[in-house]
Design a protein around this motif. Structure first.
Motif, PDB file in Angstrom:
ATOM      1  N   ARG B  94       0.834  -1.224   0.000  1.00  0.00           N
ATOM      2  CA  ARG B  94       0.000   0.000   0.000  1.00  0.00           C
ATOM      3  C   ARG B  94       0.854   1.253   0.000  1.00  0.00           C
ATOM      4  O   ARG B  94       0.537   2.222  -0.674  1.00  0.00           O
ATOM      5  N   VAL B  95       1.929   1.198   0.762  1.00  0.00           N
ATOM      6  CA  VAL B  95       2.815   2.373   0.818  1.00  0.00           C
ATOM      7  C   VAL B  95       3.475   2.556  -0.542  1.00  0.00           C
ATOM      8  O   VAL B  95       3.455   3.645  -1.127  1.00  0.00           O
ATOM      9  N   GLY B  96       4.033   1.457  -1.059  1.00  0.00           N
ATOM     10  CA  GLY B  96       4.790   1.521  -2.315  1.00  0.00           C
ATOM     11  C   GLY B  96       3.930   1.901  -3.504  1.00  0.00           C
ATOM     12  O   GLY B  96       4.423   2.446  -4.485  1.00  0.00           O
ATOM     13  N   ARG B  97       2.653   1.586  -3.432  1.00  0.00           N
ATOM     14  CA  ARG B  97       1.771   1.904  -4.559  1.00  0.00           C
ATOM     15  C   ARG B  97       1.094   3.262  -4.402  1.00  0.00           C
ATOM     16  O   ARG B  97       0.186   3.603  -5.152  1.00  0.00           O
ATOM     17  N   GLY B  98       1.482   3.993  -3.368  1.00  0.00           N
ATOM     18  CA  GLY B  98       0.921   5.338  -3.154  1.00  0.00           C
ATOM     19  C   GLY B  98      -0.525   5.317  -2.689  1.00  0.00           C
ATOM     20  O   GLY B  98      -1.248   6.298  -2.820  1.00  0.00           O
ATOM     21  N   GLN B  99      -0.968   4.177  -2.144  1.00  0.00           N
ATOM     22  CA  GLN B  99      -2.386   4.044  -1.796  1.00  0.00           C
ATOM     23  C   GLN B  99      -2.710   4.426  -0.352  1.00  0.00           C
ATOM     24  O   GLN B  99      -3.870   4.409   0.038  1.00  0.00           O
ATOM     25  N   LEU B 100      -1.686   4.753   0.396  1.00  0.00           N
ATOM     26  CA  LEU B 100      -1.932   5.136   1.793  1.00  0.00           C
ATOM     27  C   LEU B 100      -2.759   6.421   1.855  1.00  0.00           C
ATOM     28  O   LEU B 100      -3.447   6.678   2.842  1.00  0.00           O
ATOM     29  N   GLU B 101      -2.665   7.197   0.776  1.00  0.00           N
ATOM     30  CA  GLU B 101      -3.391   8.467   0.729  1.00  0.00           C
ATOM     31  C   GLU B 101      -4.904   8.274   0.834  1.00  0.00           C
ATOM     32  O   GLU B 101      -5.609   9.147   1.301  1.00  0.00           O
TER      33      GLU B 101
END
Lengths: 341, 280
Positions: B94-101
């Motif tokens: 999730r962090v690496g795919r920018g999805q934490l946003e």
């Protein structure tokens, strides 16, 4: 860069306040030749990019503001700062009187965010399931949820989509469903980053009409970015333009036209074979006796032009309209690019 | 009280969504359950057959080995049930795919979101169920009498072990904030690779292998140590609560580095976004 129009902010509460915000990113730099690769290994080169450079502006409650600028100007960065997804390198951001970072939860209860290139819908579930998820996560009271659901179903025409899986929707349908979901908790401020991206004419129309309606009737503050300037002009009362990380213009669309020269289009239909020229007019198009001129009426008075047209032989029809905002903006972007070089 | 009620509502919501997802297609549901059963059985069969052939491994009896395999399967099952949804356990994705946003714009504390969003009790519980069945078989065949409180000790050990698995995942995933592309899959490597080793009994191995495997690379704490501790034979005469101490220290370190990474993330941003993989 350009003049800043004065805006009376005393009568309204402030929805967004950005004070001296600077946001800096680093970019890796590397030469592609063999020596560059080795050099990069020993001494990696980075370039500092100021996405935003000492930016300040205020947006009042109930305003509909277009946030525009060329690619890489810092539009999405601003949206992310307002939504608490990023923190500024310097300066402060206040949303609805709160800090999006420190008071994230309270801000998010009142804020709606929609990025055109991403969805909040659950991909493998019907739209109604995503709405139910939103109700629980945002802890929306039953009566508010029911009222808003009925409203978005009617205004966005999504009744038939409720049982459809998000992954099976077209882009336009998906955007409408996303917009509907964003509004279920009655946000008082909504941030839309390229919401019309990839939409066809009909879907775009629906979205614009809906946004205008909730701004006008419900007093929802809206900040929207788009590359489509005609859409922005139709929706927003105010345009905030950003270029090279700085606010380049803040005011009305008409004011923007005045700055770039009050460019006006004259479309003149002539009787067969007769030619026409207008003082101070630049011929844009000539086809089968229809001549299209662009004139800066700030330099050449319109009275003079009308007199010239009435004196001319063979004029069958005259149409006068403002130059498309797209063209005005394109001219601005080009001049800013030159200034930066 | 209100917060607990809300968290329970979220668990109920995610459970319902998981059931709806699993049952969206009958063929899919049958195949998914069947595939899970086959995978679970095959994952424990190899080591158990070895234990059966050699009448135990390294001082552990056949059914102690089977108990250990069941313990490891249950750990995977708990992880799958509570943390697999939306890559909450494999947080580096999730962090690496920018999805934490997506989580930043929800009006909930991040830990509460992480604690609930991964709950998939129907599609993720096959390991938990098969592990429990295997554990009952192993315990019955061990033929030992266990005190009434032993079951609570077992549950406590399971919770601590899952905490270690998650602690490892979040600690390793802290790197993803700084190198999103390179470390996107780091949590799956940390969990899956070490998870496979955890099904091998370490009894009988030399000390220079055993000690690192219960300290720096805590694979031995995922099934081997708790199994022996539950039968009153904790390795190296360490107290049975050693894994708890390890989990607490690991969580403190993981929390520190994850928060540090998170601060870096919101200051520097991430120029990467993948639409798929966090919501299904």
């Amino acid at each position: 860069m350009l003049k800043k129009e004065s805006t009376d902010t005393t009568q309204w509460d402030t929805a967004v306040s950005v004070n001296g915000v600077t946001k800096v990113f680093t970019q890796w730099q590397r030469e592609n030749a063999g020596r560059g690769i080795i050099k990069n290994l020993l001494n990696p080169q980075k370039k500092i990019i100021s996405a935003l450079d000492d930016v300040s502006f205020k947006i009042n409650r109930g305003e509909f503001v277009a946030y525009a600028g060329p690619n890489g100007a810092g539009k999405s960065t601003t949206m992310k700062l307002l939504a608490g997804m990023l923190q500024p390198t310097e300066g402060s951001v206040s949303v609805l009187g709160m800090s999006p970072n420190k008071d994230r939860i309270s801000v998010m209860r009142e804020l709606g965010v929609l990025f055109g290139n991403r969805t909040e819908l659950w991909w493998d579930h019907p739209i109604s399931q995503s709405f139910e998820w939103k109700k629980v996560v945002w802890d929306i009271p039953d009566d508010v949820y029911k009222r808003n659901l009925e409203m978005v179903i009617e205004l966005l025409d999504i009744g038939e989509l409720l049982k459809t899986f998000a992954r099976e929707l077209s882009l336009g349908q998906r955007m409408r469903a996303d917009l509907a979901m964003m509004l279920l908790h009655s946000p008082t401020l909504i941030l839309l980053d390229e919401p019309t991206l990839g939409l066809d004419v009909v879907a775009k129309r629906q979205m614009i009409e809906f946004l205008k309606k909730i701004n006008h009737e419900n007093g929802v503050t809206i900040v929207v970015t788009s590359h489509d300037m005609d859409d922005l002009e139709e929706m927003a009362q105010r345009i905030l333009m950003i270029s090279g990380g700085k606010v380049a213009y803040d005011g009305s669309f008409d004011g923007l036209r005045e700055i770039t020269g009050n460019l006006t289009r004259f479309i003149v239909t002539m009787d067969g074979g007769l030619k026409l020229s207008l003082d101070g007019g630049k011929l844009i198009n000539a086809n089968k006796g229809v001549y299209e001129f662009e004139v800066d009426v700030a330099l050449t008075p319109i009275k003079h032009l009308l007199r010239q047209l009435s004196d001319a032989n063979g004029v069958k029809d005259v149409e006068i309209k403002k130059s498309p905002i797209e063209q005005v903006i394109a001219g601005l972007y080009a001049s800013w690019k030159k200034e930066m070089v | 009280m209100v917060k607990i009620k809300r968290v329970l509502r979220l668990y109920a919501l995610y459970a319902k969504m998981d059931l709806a997802w699993l049952l969206r297609d009958t063929t899919f549901a049958v195949l998914a359950v069947l595939a899970d059963v086959i995978t679970n059985l095959s994952s424990v069969t190899g080591v158990f057959l070895l234990a059966w052939r050699f009448d135990g491994i390294g001082g552990m009896s056949r059914f102690e080995v089977l108990f250990m395999l069941a313990y490891a399967t249950i750990i995977t099952g708990i992880f799958q049930t509570f943390c697999a949804g939306g890559n909450v356990g494999h947080i580096s994705r999730r962090v690496g795919r920018g999805q934490l946003e997506h989580m930043f714009i929800q009006p909930m504390l991040l830990p509460a979101q992480l604690a609930t969003e991964g709950f998939i009790p129907f599609s993720g519980s096959s390991n938990l169920i098969s592990g429990t069945v295997i554990m009952i078989i192993a315990t019955v065949n061990l033929g030992i009498s266990l005190p009434w409180w032993w079951i609570f000790s077992l549950i406590g050990n399971l919770i601590v072990t899952v905490a270690i698995v998650l602690g490892k995942s979040y600690l390793a995933s802290s790197l993803t904030f700084y190198a999103p592309v390179q470390a996107e899959e780091i949590s799956s490597y940390v969990i899956d690779s070490f998870g496979h080793i955890s099904t091998f009994p370490l009894s009988g191995m030399p000390l220079y292998l055993q000690i690192p495997l219960i300290t720096f690379i805590p694979t031995g704490l995922l099934a081997w140590f708790p199994t022996l501790a539950l039968f009153g034979r904790a390795p190296f005469n360490l107290p049975a609560w050693y894994p708890l101490l390890f989990a607490v220290v690991l969580w403190m370190i993981a929390t520190y580095f994850f928060r540090k990474g998170l601060n870096f993330y919101v200051k520097k941003g991430i120029n990467r976004y993948h639409a798929m993989g966090h919501r299904r």
